[in-house]
Design an enzyme around this catalytic site. Structure first.
Site, PDB file in Angstrom:
ATOM      1  CG  ASN A  45     -17.165  -5.962   0.475  1.00 10.71           C
ATOM      2  OD1 ASN A  45     -16.545  -5.233  -0.290  1.00 10.71           O
ATOM      3  ND2 ASN A  45     -16.936  -7.257   0.548  1.00 10.71           N
ATOM      4  CD  GLU A  47     -15.109  -9.651   3.868  1.00 16.15           C
ATOM      5  OE1 GLU A  47     -14.029 -10.175   4.191  1.00 16.15           O
ATOM      6  OE2 GLU A  47     -15.814 -10.051   2.924  1.00 16.15           O
ATOM      7  CB  CYS A  56     -23.543  -5.401   2.114  1.00 14.14           C
ATOM      8  SG  CYS A  56     -23.830  -7.125   2.529  1.00 14.14           S
ATOM      9  CD  GLU A  58     -25.241  -4.480  -2.051  1.00  9.57           C
ATOM     10  OE1 GLU A  58     -24.287  -4.537  -1.233  1.00  9.57           O
ATOM     11  OE2 GLU A  58     -25.645  -5.466  -2.684  1.00  9.57           O
ATOM     12  CB  CYS A  89     -27.376 -10.038   0.998  1.00 12.53           C
ATOM     13  SG  CYS A  89     -27.377  -8.724   2.244  1.00 12.53           S
ATOM     14  CB  CYS A  92     -28.526  -5.083   0.848  1.00 13.79           C
ATOM     15  SG  CYS A  92     -26.914  -5.014   1.651  1.00 13.79           S
TER      16      CYS A  92
HETATM   17  N1  THU Z   1     -21.472  -8.498  -0.065  1.00  8.31           N
HETATM   18  C1  THU Z   1     -21.798  -7.225  -0.414  1.00  8.31           C
HETATM   19  O1  THU Z   1     -21.103  -6.266  -0.067  1.00  8.31           O
HETATM   20  N2  THU Z   1     -22.908  -7.035  -1.166  1.00  8.31           N
HETATM   21  C2  THU Z   1     -23.664  -8.030  -1.693  1.00  8.31           C
HETATM   22  O2  THU Z   1     -24.601  -7.760  -2.413  1.00  8.31           O
HETATM   23  C3  THU Z   1     -23.366  -9.429  -1.375  1.00  8.31           C
HETATM   24  C4  THU Z   1     -22.270  -9.655  -0.400  1.00  8.31           C
HETATM   25  C5  THU Z   1     -20.227  -8.723   0.679  1.00  8.31           C
HETATM   26  C6  THU Z   1     -20.354  -9.107   2.114  1.00  8.31           C
HETATM   27  C7  THU Z   1     -19.058  -9.834   2.349  1.00  8.31           C
HETATM   28  O3  THU Z   1     -18.037  -8.908   2.662  1.00  8.31           O
HETATM   29  C8  THU Z   1     -18.720 -10.465   1.020  1.00  8.31           C
HETATM   30  O4  THU Z   1     -19.509  -9.775   0.061  1.00  8.31           O
HETATM   31  C9  THU Z   1     -18.998 -11.959   0.935  1.00  8.31           C
HETATM   32  O5  THU Z   1     -20.271 -12.245   1.356  1.00  8.31           O
END
Ligand code: THU
Length: 135
Positions: A45, A47, A56, A58, A89, A92
Site C-alpha cells: 500500500n 498512502e 492498496c 492488491e 477492499c 480491489c
Molecule cells: N489496504 C490495503 O492495502 N489493502 C487492503 O486489502 C485493505 C486496506 C490499505 C489501504 C490503506 O493504506 C491502509 O490499508 C488502511 O486502510
C-alpha cells in the site's frame, strides 16, 4: 490444509509489507499475485497526505503485472502487519474481477501468523461481479 506453494506466495506478500508507505494508518499491507505462467509480482500500500489518493497493495501488484504484459492470474496472497486479516477492499475486488475469473484464489493472512491463512475465491468476495465483454 496448508499448501507449501501457498506459504511461498504468502511469504512474498509478507516481504512486500516492509516496503509499504503507510505513515497515516500504520497498517502495512503486502500482496503477491501469481500469473498463469508462474511469474510473481508484488505490491504494497502507498498512502498519501491527500488520503483518497492511497493505493492498496492488491491493486499495486495487479497494475504492476499488467504493466509488464500479464493479464491472467492464478492466485493472489495478501498479508498485513500485525494480527488483522486483510480481506481486499471493495475497489480491489472490482479491479481483480477485471482480470480474474470467479474461481481465482485469494489467500489472506496476518504477518504474525502466516500459517493460519484463509483461502477464499474472488467469487466468494464479489458475487455477481459487474463485467463487460472485452472487445
Ligand atoms: N489496504 C490495503 O492495502 N489493502 C487492503 O486489502 C485493505 C486496506 C490499505 C489501504 C490503506 O493504506 C491502509 O490499508 C488502511 O486502510
Amino acid at each position: 490444509m496448508n499448501r507449501p506453494e501457498d506459504i511461498d506466495l504468502l511469504e512474498k506478500a509478507a516481504a512486500a509489507t516492509t516496503n509499504a508507505h503507510a505513515p497515516y494508518s500504520g497498517f502495512q499491507v503486502g500482496a503477491a499475485v501469481e500469473t498463469d505462467d508462474g511469474t510473481v509480482f508484488v505490491g504494497c500500500n502507498v498512502e498519501n497526505a491527500s488520503y483518497g489518493l492511497t493505493m492498496c497493495a492488491e491493486r499495486t501488484a495487479i497494475f504492476s503485472a499488467v504493466a509488464e504484459g500479464h493479464r491472467s492470474f492464478a492466485r493472489i496472497a495478501v498479508v498485513a502487519s500485525g494480527d488483522t486479516l486483510p480481506y481486499p477492499c471493495g475497489a480491489c475486488r472490482q479491479v481483480l474481477s477485471e482480470f480474474c475469473d470467479d474461481d481465482m484464489k485469494v489467500l489472506v493472512a496476518a504477518a504474525d501468523n502466516l500459517e493460519d491463512y484463509k483461502t477464499v475465491t474472488l467469487g466468494d468476495l464479489l458475487p455477481h461481479a459487474f463485467r463487460l465483454e472485452k472487445p
